[in-house]
Write an enzyme that holds these catalytic residues in place. Structure first.
Site, mmCIF file in Angstrom:
data_model
loop_
_atom_site.group_PDB
_atom_site.id
_atom_site.type_symbol
_atom_site.label_atom_id
_atom_site.label_comp_id
_atom_site.label_asym_id
_atom_site.label_seq_id
_atom_site.Cartn_x
_atom_site.Cartn_y
_atom_site.Cartn_z
ATOM 1 N N HIS A 1 62.094 26.659 -31.827
ATOM 2 C CA HIS A 1 61.279 26.930 -33.009
ATOM 3 C C HIS A 1 60.847 28.398 -33.094
ATOM 4 C CE1 HIS A 1 59.304 25.780 -36.547
ATOM 5 N NE2 HIS A 1 58.637 24.717 -36.142
ATOM 6 N N ASP B 1 63.303 27.852 -38.109
ATOM 7 C CA ASP B 1 62.215 27.161 -38.801
ATOM 8 C C ASP B 1 62.607 25.719 -39.077
ATOM 9 O OD1 ASP B 1 60.655 29.465 -38.831
ATOM 10 O OD2 ASP B 1 61.494 30.135 -40.753
#
Length: 421
Positions: free
Chosen positions: A392, A396
């Protein structure tokens, strides 16, 4: 004369290995280029060939020892010299005098004990117990993993063969107490065994833990209707196999579908290097393959430009060489994205861990018939859960979900892969 056998160059940045197994024992005849030992590196098992014809000499290191590149492993004796040496032994010894008893031959058990200690792959503790108690390990049924002998097995066999005297009974009781806990009525004795982790398993553990500690891991899920792919395989499997000499599997479909997604979402095919992001204009797919010593991930290079047939051939070749232990460091070097198929083992759903320094991994699972709604009707379809774990820090949620959705759509409508949609 004797020829030294040293640890060969193991690959870029690999400086040491662990002796996994001796394939030749002292006294065994060997031919040039015949493997005499197997070394375990961080990723693969490497066989060490004999540089000459001859007879196996002494082992310089034991199984389990860590050796560096260039270190002495063993010696190979000249076959002529070895043959001359062996001719001396059969000469008849002088007849013993009548009043001198003939020398006693070595105890059969002790003689056997020394032999299987090298002939079998025994842990150091088991090997020591075999030698101390003079038992034949080949006559003992192992209760450890995969039928391997444990120290308790050896102690139990040693106590069973002792004479039934008062001291013998005391020794037997002591051995039995040390071998296993006091049995509980109606319950089988409980045992445990300690086995040193292989170098490959240690590396797998470190890399996976490092991935958890370094990356911001997150997993997104979806499910895929496999009807179209199954129908395509059924329709073309015979023609495909006849033309390309390889079966048409599911992995090539998912590899090509992943290539579409990675081209559309470049971040999923990128890596973090310090404070920079490295984007790749090619797709090298690491394919998780189960090997005897652990999970390995050889790389299908330029998967985006390869045909279905070539991808299937590459994966089949990797699977075969993983079982044979002949994969090389070069086979597993690099990779920009990973596909792991847990469905072959029956897994329904999982959260795969990324393969550093990659940023994403696709997890496949088993196919099973489930009720789904199509055009307002409940129908039974072959469904598969798919999972995308990602870093992450770089990817995204929107990008991860979009990439997984692209893979889903390509599998449910394979025509998309032909017209690049």
């Amino acid at each position: 004369m004797s020829k030294e056998v040293k640890v060969p160059t193991l690959g870029e940045s690999v400086t040491e290995a662990t002796v996994g197994e001796w394939l030749k024992q002292p006294g065994d005849p060997v031919k040039v280029d015949e493997p005499i030992a197997s070394l375990e590196t961080d990723k693969v098992a490497v066989e060490v060939p004999s540089p000459v014809n001859g007879v196996m000499g002494a082992h310089a290191v034991e199984v389990g020892a860590t050796v560096e590149v260039g270190a002495l492993l063993a010696t190979i004796e000249d076959d002529v010299a070895a043959g001359e040496a062996t001719q001396v032994e059969p000469r008849e010894a002088p007849a013993p005098k009548e009043d001198t008893p003939p020398p006693a031959s070595p105890a059969p058990a002790a003689a056997k004990a020394a032999e299987p200690a090298d002939a079998q792959t025994l842990s150091p503790a088991v090997r020591r117990a075999v030698l101390e108690h003079g038992v034949d390990p080949s006559s003992i049924k192992g209760t450890g993993k995969d039928g391997r002998l444990t120290k308790e097995d050896v102690l139990a066999a040693a106590s069973a063969k002792r004479p039934s005297t008062s001291s013998g009974r005391a020794d037997e009781e002591e051995a039995q107490k040390s071998a296993q806990p006091e049995p509980v009525e109606g319950r089988a004795p409980r045992r445990e065994e300690r086995v040193k982790m292989t170098r490959m398993r240690q590396t797998i553990a470190k890399r996976l833990k490092s991935a958890q500690d370094t990356a911001a891991l997150l997993t997104t899920f979806n499910d895929v209707d496999m009807t179209a792919v199954i129908e395509a395989r059924e329709k073309f499997k015979d023609t495909f196999a006849k033309k390309h000499d390889i079966k048409l599997g599911f992995m090539s479909f998912f590899a090509k579908a992943a290539c579409l997604a990675l081209k559309d979402i470049p971040a999923v095919n990128a890596q973090i290097d310090g404070d920079e992001i490295v984007y790749f204009d090619y797709v090298d797919i690491s394919v998780a393959v189960s090997a005897p010593n652990g999970l390995v991930v050889p790389v299908v290079r330029d998967a985006d430009s390869k045909s279905f047939a070539q991808i299937e051939k590459d994966i089949a070749d990797f699977g075969k060489r993983a079982k044979d232990g002949t994969l090389t460091m070069e086979d597993m070097k690099g990779g920009t994205f990973t596909i792991s198929n847990g469905g072959v083992f029956g897994g329904l759903m999982s959260t795969p861990i990324i393969n550093p320094p990659q940023s994403a991994v696709l997890g496949l699972h088993r196919i099973e018939d489930r009720p789904v709604v199509r055009d307002g009707q409940i129908v039974i379809r072959p469904m598969m859960y798919i999972a995308l774990s990602y870093d992450h820090r770089l990817i995204d949620g929107r990008e991860a979900v979009t990439a997984l959705k692209t893979i889903k759509e390509a599998i449910e409508d394979p025509m998309r892969m032909l017209i690049d949609l």
